[in-house]
Design a protein around this motif. Structure first.
Motif, short mmCIF file in Angstrom:
data_model
loop_
_atom_site.label_atom_id
_atom_site.label_comp_id
_atom_site.label_asym_id
_atom_site.label_seq_id
_atom_site.Cartn_x
_atom_site.Cartn_y
_atom_site.Cartn_z
N ALA A 93 0.84 -1.21 0.00
CA ALA A 93 0.00 0.00 0.00
C ALA A 93 0.87 1.25 0.00
O ALA A 93 0.57 2.23 -0.68
CB ALA A 93 -0.94 -0.02 1.21
N GLU A 97 0.77 4.20 -2.74
CA GLU A 97 0.56 5.61 -2.36
C GLU A 97 1.63 6.53 -2.95
O GLU A 97 1.36 7.66 -3.33
CB GLU A 97 0.63 5.76 -0.83
CG GLU A 97 -0.72 5.69 -0.15
CD GLU A 97 -0.54 5.41 1.33
OE1 GLU A 97 0.37 6.01 1.94
OE2 GLU A 97 -1.30 4.57 1.85
N CYS A 122 -8.24 0.62 4.77
CA CYS A 122 -7.20 1.64 4.57
C CYS A 122 -7.52 2.58 3.42
O CYS A 122 -6.69 3.44 3.09
CB CYS A 122 -5.87 0.99 4.27
SG CYS A 122 -5.36 -0.05 5.58
N SER A 124 -7.38 1.95 0.32
CA SER A 124 -6.33 1.80 -0.72
C SER A 124 -6.93 1.07 -1.93
O SER A 124 -7.94 0.38 -1.81
CB SER A 124 -5.16 0.95 -0.22
OG SER A 124 -4.72 1.38 1.01
#
Ligand SMILES: Cc1ncc(COP(=O)(O)O)c(C=O)c1O
Length: 374
Positions: A93, A97, A122, A124
């Protein structure tokens, strides 16, 4: 040979490397596929750069450490080719990002469920390829299994997008002939093309159809429906590949430079300072027609010396003998003689070293560091 006196060390013949890369590019040129080389073989920026003609990827990696390292150097399109585990979701992740177009691999509902939950918690977005088992080699979903669609449906609407399917024809390494390799390549292609067909029939777009091993990549006769080929060891080649008839011994680009430290004349042994720490414990040719022990012995210019191989390896000692017990072959190597040992498995041998001492036209032209660990 320049001043490379302290041994053992890893040599990389840059001209052989470039020749091997060109061969793969030329072999794949008639097909409508992208080469996504596996950089686990080299774990090195300078080598990876030579795999591309100016482009930065796409690449396949075997660890998130490699993903991190190559992403920092500008490679964004990265396939992490080992099934993802929940303890690596957060690391993946983070890379996403930061802007990596990281693709993960999974082959079961349990991981899919856990990843979907993680993505939701999250906030994501992940991209995954479903791993297909084309030959019973290790992991993957059978190409005709309803599980493929079950996983895609489970992930639908979650933060996890199924971008395609991938497989690796690992059993091709046990081929006995060129026609065996061609058959493994057919099987590899059919498995992913069929799996992609199942997914598309169920309404999933499945844009990526990924295959790859060095033997199948070099001997595939048909890649219709395949979008990308992952191969890694082709850049260096090794004795396992030579034993399969995929390359010539003279094309192997990596070798371990070692020095003769003694003899046991009554046993016909030459002792060198490259044991398994420098060569690795890999005995990948043991099940082939010609068992090359721990490696083929070459002179400083990279030409095999008589019928010498490394027959035993302690941590820092290698024992060289003549296959035909020819005493002249071992007597011709006094203490201090430097030799090059060709590896059974280039990935394993290179992993024993911190970097490559690079040779071009028999001269040292640089040192290229490698990364290691996870
Ligand atoms: C998932 C995957 N793809 C591609 C490859 C590359 O295969 P090769 O080393 O034969 O080029 C490997 C090698 O182990 C692999 O595990």
């Amino acid at each position: 040979m320049p001043d490379l006196t302290e041994t053992p060390l890893l040599l990389l013949d840059r001209d052989r490397l470039d020749g091997n890369i060109l061969r793969m590019r030329n072999t794949l040129a008639p097909f409508d596929v992208t080469l996504r080389p596996h950089v686990k073989t080299n774990k090195c920026l300078e080598v990876t750069e030579r795999l591309f003609e100016g482009a930065k990827g796409p690449i396949t990696v075997s660890t998130l450490r490699e993903a991190e390292f190559f992403f920092a150097a500008g490679y964004t399109d990265i396939l992490y080719g080992v099934g993802i585990a929940p303890n690596k979701f957060a690391h993946a992740a983070r890379l996403l990002e930061q802007g990596a177009a990281l693709k993960l691999v999974l082959d079961n509902l349990q991981t899919a469920r856990l990843l979907a939950d993680f993505a939701r918690d999250c906030d994501s977005s992940f991209e995954v390829l479903l791993e297909v088992d084309c030959d019973g080699h290790r992991s993957g979903i059978p190409p005709d299994s309803p599980l493929l669609v079950d996983i895609a449906r489970l992930l639908e609407g979650s933060g996890v997008k199924v971008s395609g399917v991938m497989t690796h024809a690992g059993n091709a390494y046990d081929s006995q002939s060129r026609s065996d390799i061609e058959a493994f390549a057919r099987q590899e292609r059919e498995a992913v093309v069929n799996a992609a067909g199942l997914l598309r029939k169920a309404g999933f777009e499945t844009p990526i159809v990924s295959v790859g091993s060095t033997p199948t990549a070099l001997f595939a006769q048909d890649l219709a429906g395949v979008t990308e080929v992952r191969a890694g060891v082709f850049a260096f080649f090794d004795l396992v590949m030579a034993g399969l008839g995929v390359c010539d011994v003279q094309e192997i680009a990596v070798s371990v430079l070692t020095t003769v430290i003694g003899h046991q004349p009554e046993k016909g042994w030459v002792i060198v300072d490259a044991g398994w720490m420098a060569l690795s414990r890999d005995q990948g040719t043991a099940k082939q027609r010609v068992d090359q022990g721990y490696g083929v012995v070459c002179d400083l210019s990279g030409r095999p010396v008589a019928d010498l191989i490394v027959t035993a390896a302690n941590q820092e000692h290698g024992i060289i003998t003549s296959r035909s017990a020819n005493p002249a072959a071992v007597q011709a190597l006094p203490v201090g003689t430097q030799l090059r040992i060709l590896p059974n498995h280039a990935c394993a041998t290179a992993a024993q070293h911190a970097g490559y001492h690079v040779l071009a036209e028999e001269r040292r032209v640089g040192y290229w560091p490698r990364i290691s660990g996870w």
